[in-house]
Design a protein around this motif. Structure first.
Motif, PDB file in Angstrom:
ATOM      1  N   GLU A 176      72.578  62.628  12.808  1.00 13.38           N
ATOM      2  CA  GLU A 176      73.031  61.244  12.647  1.00 13.38           C
ATOM      3  C   GLU A 176      74.444  61.127  12.065  1.00 13.38           C
ATOM      4  O   GLU A 176      75.211  60.238  12.452  1.00 13.38           O
ATOM      5  N   VAL A 179      77.124  62.017  15.034  1.00 12.75           N
ATOM      6  CA  VAL A 179      77.003  61.451  16.382  1.00 12.75           C
ATOM      7  C   VAL A 179      77.353  59.973  16.360  1.00 12.75           C
ATOM      8  O   VAL A 179      76.927  59.233  15.478  1.00 12.75           O
ATOM      9  N   SER A 180      78.135  59.576  17.334  1.00  8.02           N
ATOM     10  CA  SER A 180      78.389  58.161  17.554  1.00  8.02           C
ATOM     11  C   SER A 180      78.120  57.865  19.027  1.00  8.02           C
ATOM     12  O   SER A 180      78.121  58.782  19.851  1.00  8.02           O
ATOM     13  N   TYR A 181      77.918  56.616  19.310  1.00  6.78           N
ATOM     14  CA  TYR A 181      77.625  56.215  20.691  1.00  6.78           C
ATOM     15  C   TYR A 181      78.716  55.275  21.154  1.00  6.78           C
ATOM     16  O   TYR A 181      79.120  54.353  20.428  1.00  6.78           O
ATOM     17  N   TRP A 182      79.196  55.464  22.347  1.00  7.82           N
ATOM     18  CA  TRP A 182      80.200  54.593  22.945  1.00  7.82           C
ATOM     19  C   TRP A 182      79.548  53.934  24.142  1.00  7.82           C
ATOM     20  O   TRP A 182      79.445  54.543  25.213  1.00  7.82           O
ATOM     21  N   GLU A 183      79.068  52.733  23.930  1.00  5.18           N
ATOM     22  CA  GLU A 183      78.300  52.057  24.978  1.00  5.18           C
ATOM     23  C   GLU A 183      78.994  50.789  25.411  1.00  5.18           C
ATOM     24  O   GLU A 183      79.719  50.187  24.700  1.00  5.18           O
TER      25      GLU A 183
END
Length: 183
Positions: A176, A179-183
């Motif tokens: 966690e 990690v990053s999310y690019w949505e």
């Protein structure tokens, strides 16, 4: 053990003894290196399996390299024992190739993937392995002894054998924080 369990529970085991893998088991380990991601299909690495008297030759190179940088008796004695931490050492070095679409850093990553795949193949077949590098991996005396040209690199030494002692499953960090999310 499932493939996912193998990946999630992977641990390096430095407690290695005889027997080392041989025959079909060793062939499977070496074949695993050939199944790694390899942009351009270059196979930009070389593998050298060191065992038996070869361990003494590797020791001689380790000691000579250490003596060239220090006269510390403790460090020299440590170097004299390094190759005998396991009954087999698989050395992976780069074999960089000029390619318009495959830069050297990708080729080094492929060599690293080969080490990881072989380590996992060891564990999958009931053996253990530990990937090591350190200053000795970049020393010109060691590289020359192993036939690694000046412009190539030793990606790692994979110490291989049977477990002489069980190790505890290590606590893993959570993903966690990184990690990053690019949505």
């Amino acid at each position: 053990m499932t493939a996912l369990e193998l990946l999630l529970k992977r641990c390096s085991n430095p407690n290695l003894t005889e027997p080392a893998p041989s025959g079909l088991v060793l062939e499977n380990i070496l074949s695993a290196a050939m199944a790694v991601p390899d942009h351009g299909g270059l196979s930009p690495f070389a593998i050298k399996v060191v065992r038996a008297e070869g361990l003494q030759g590797l020791t001689d190179a380790f000691v000579q390299a250490t003596k060239s940088t220090t006269d510390d008796a403790f460090k020299i004695e440590k170097a004299a024992k390094m190759a005998f931490r396991a009954p087999m050492i698989i050395v992976v070095s780069t074999q960089y190739q000029q390619h318009p679409k495959v830069p050297q850093h990708e080729q080094l990553i492929t060599a690293g993937c080969a080490l990881q795949a072989m380590q996992m193949a060891c564990v999958a077949q009931g053996y253990q392995a530990m990937w090591r590098t350190g200053d000795i991996a970049t020393h010109p005396i060691v590289k020359e002894a192993l036939g690694v040209t000046e412009h190539n690199e030793i990606a790692g030494f994979l110490y291989v054998g049977s477990s002489s002692r069980d190790i505890h499953e290590k606590k893993r960090k959570g993903f966690e924080a990184i990690v990053s999310y690019w949505e």
